[in-house]
Every structure is written in C-alpha cells, then in structure tokens.
Design an enzyme around this catalytic site. Structure first.
Site, PDB file in Angstrom:
ATOM      1  N   HIS A 243       0.819  -1.216   0.000  1.00 29.27           N
ATOM      2  CA  HIS A 243       0.000   0.000   0.000  1.00 29.27           C
ATOM      3  C   HIS A 243       0.854   1.268   0.000  1.00 29.27           C
ATOM      4  O   HIS A 243       0.859   2.032  -0.960  1.00 29.27           O
ATOM      5  CB  HIS A 243      -0.883   0.049   1.266  1.00 29.27           C
ATOM      6  CG  HIS A 243      -1.740  -1.157   1.509  1.00 29.27           C
ATOM      7  ND1 HIS A 243      -2.851  -1.470   0.749  1.00 29.27           N
ATOM      8  CD2 HIS A 243      -1.666  -2.104   2.471  1.00 29.27           C
ATOM      9  CE1 HIS A 243      -3.411  -2.562   1.228  1.00 29.27           C
ATOM     10  NE2 HIS A 243      -2.724  -2.976   2.266  1.00 29.27           N
TER      11      HIS A 243
HETATM   12  O1  RIB Z   1      -5.314   0.025   4.650  1.00 33.21           O
HETATM   13  C1  RIB Z   1      -3.915   0.009   4.456  1.00 33.21           C
HETATM   14  C2  RIB Z   1      -3.283   1.125   5.217  1.00 33.21           C
HETATM   15  O2  RIB Z   1      -3.542   0.955   6.602  1.00 33.21           O
HETATM   16  C3  RIB Z   1      -1.747   1.140   5.088  1.00 33.21           C
HETATM   17  O3  RIB Z   1      -1.280   2.447   5.234  1.00 33.21           O
HETATM   18  C4  RIB Z   1      -1.307   0.309   6.247  1.00 33.21           C
HETATM   19  O4  RIB Z   1       0.008   0.641   6.694  1.00 33.21           O
HETATM   20  C5  RIB Z   1      -2.318   0.712   7.280  1.00 33.21           C
HETATM   21  O5  RIB Z   1      -1.867   1.927   7.882  1.00 33.21           O
END
Ligand code: RIB
Ligand code: CA
Length: 313
Positions: A243
C-alpha cells in the site's frame, strides 16, 4: 533538477517501512525533511519507535523523526495488530533504536516546515490516518495553500473496504481528519486499495529482494514474509499489497500509475459506512473534483524500481 522536498507522515507498519526505505534510497529525487509519526497500525509509542528502527536499518539516522498525534481527532484509536503484529513491525528481529525522537510535536513540525519553505515547495506523504495533517490544517489554516501536494495512501471505491465492508483502515481510524483534508482545497493524489491491491509482494518479488543478499534486503524480505499472511488468508491473494510504497513510487515514477480526477467525500456519521470514501467516478453530482484517484499501476515496473532502490541501501 533539485530534489523534491517531502515530509512522510506515517504509522509503521511493514508497508510504511518499505515506503520510508524507498524514499531514503532516493536522495537525488527526494529530500526527506522529516518523518512525523501518528497512531494507527499500532499506538504512537510503537509507530515512533518503528520509524527510527527503519531509519537505522537504512543507516540514515540524520532524518528527524517526530512523535505526532496519539489518537484520532474525535474518536478512540483503532489499531491493526492483527495485520502488523504486536510490534507493528513483526517479521525481522527488532532492536531498541539508538537515535532519539526529535524534540517537539509532529504537528508543529509540519506547520513550521510549511511556513519556513517557499509556498508550493513541500509535499506531504501521508501513509497512515490523516490526524496529524488535519490537526496542522486546523491549527494553522495558512499552511494549506503552501502545500505542494498531498500524496496519501487511503480509501477505496470499487475495491471496497478492508477494515469494514465499506472503509479502508487509514480513513476509518480518523474519518473526521480525512474529511478536513479532502475538503481543504489542497492538491491531493490518492492511492486507494483499488490500486494498492494490484501491487502484490508475490513470492518471486520478495525473493528478488532477499537475493540482494544485504542486511537491508533480508530485513525487508522478513517484513514482507510476515506482512503477507493477513491478505493471503483473507483475499487468497498471491502476496501482501504494498500500500504505502505506492505513495513514494508516484513521486519517483508517476508514469507507473493512472487515475482520474474525481470528487471524493468521506462518510463521517453512518455506523454502517463510516470512513467510506465516496468517489463520484461518473460525475453524477455537481461536487467539484478534489482528488486524483489512482486506480491502476504497472506492478512489475513498481517492483523493479523498489528492488533497484533497496539495493542502494
Ligand atoms: O489500509 C492500508 C493502510 O492501513 C496502510 O497504510 C497500512 O500501513 C495501514 O496503515
Ligand atoms: Ca500505513
């Protein structure tokens, strides 16, 4: 061309850690002015410890790391140890960081940095709940117009939610903060689950990182070995979605991504859909587009970039 000035606001988190490493490995393109930590994946004491561990792992202990907000603006904190482990950085052997936290609050660092640099010259890279950035905008509205761009990981539309059926974790933890940021008028590039779920750390990709045969390569591979289990089990995917590194990769090679300028509003009241990012994808309202919603990525190109840059550390 001079390096782009950035602040990384983060809640490490294995994927945050990889994003920070990617930035630290790219000093010619990115001038990392500081890291501000926020409560999210795990509580603030751990996110601010983990950010320093990552800087030490990269041998870059000259980057100031600040502790920021320890709770969302208006709600109790929700964390994600079920994804990231009790430490927030489960996988590799961890240590007590030697580098100290920088003095002062992360929100004040964001405000002071934007005020002390030319308007439009500092980019905010938001990898966690938007609490720190919203608090900075509330405290010092004058800084909003000084922000070059907010590139943030968060939200979802066609991909739906990962913490509830409707919401992605970063937005769900602090929907009021997200609403403040998305209504601020700042230039926003959004990396939602719609694109991050296409950037999977599959076994061959993780093995290519391990094959760097460096301390940092093993450290990263061991984080990803742990990080993948939640998504593989839940989605049956072939690896963990990277992500947060999408935020940094956008700054390094935007051509890896594609998206659409749309209006995005945040649900802040419904118990059923709290934290949902409602994207007006087909322009059926008269709401002004306020974000570049990234929906696609060249995953192979992304991992080529990431692996090459990690080899530099
Ligand atoms: O949903 C994914 C996000 O939430 C990413 O930033 C992960 O690190 C969590 O913070
Ligand atoms: Ca994060």
């Amino acid at each position: 061309m001079s390096a782009r000035k950035i602040i990384i606001d983060t809640d490490p988190g294995q994927d945050d850690a990889v994003a920070i490493l990617l930035a630290l490995a790219s000093p010619d393109e990115l001038d990392l002015l500081g890291i501000t930590c926020v409560a999210g994946n795990v509580p603030l004491p751990l996110t601010s410890k983990n950010a320093r561990i990552v800087c030490e792992a990269a041998g870059k202990t000259d980057v100031p790391v600040y502790a920021g907000s320890k709770a969302p603006l208006a709600r109790p904190l929700i964390t994600a140890e079920h994804v990231h482990g009790q430490t927030g950085l489960d996988g590799p052997k961890l240590w007590e960081p030697q580098m100290p936290l920088a003095g002062g609050h992360g929100v004040d660092f964001i405000i002071d940095t934007l005020r002390n640099h030319a308007p439009g010259s500092v980019t905010l890279c938001a990898l966690g709940p938007l609490t720190n950035i919203a608090a900075a905008f509330n405290t010092a509205p004058d800084i909003i117009d000084r922000v070059q761009e907010i590139v943030m990981m968060g939200g979802a539309y066609f991909e739906v939610g990962n913490i509830t059926p409707a919401a992605e974790f970063n937005i769900y933890v602090d929907p009021e903060a997200a609403e403040i940021v998305f209504r601020s008028g700042a230039t926003i590039t959004m990396m939602p689950l719609d694109v991050t779920h296409k950037v999977l750390a599959t076994k061959p990709r993780v093995e290519a990182i391990r094959a760097l045969d460096s301390r940092l390569g093993y450290f990263t591979a061991e984080m990803l070995d742990f990080f993948e289990r939640f998504d593989v089990e839940k989605y049956g995917s072939e690896g963990g979605p990277l992500h947060d590194p999408c935020v940094i990769a956008w700054l390094l090679q935007p051509a890896l991504f594609s998206g659409r300028h749309v209006n995005v509003e945040i649900e802040t009241s419904s118990a059923l859909t709290l934290g949902m990012t409602v994207a007006d994808w087909w322009g059926v309202t008269d709401r002004k587009p306020n974000a570049l919603f990234i929906g696609d990525a060249d995953a192979d190109g992304f991992f080529k970039l990431l692996t090459e840059r990690l080899a530099r550390l």
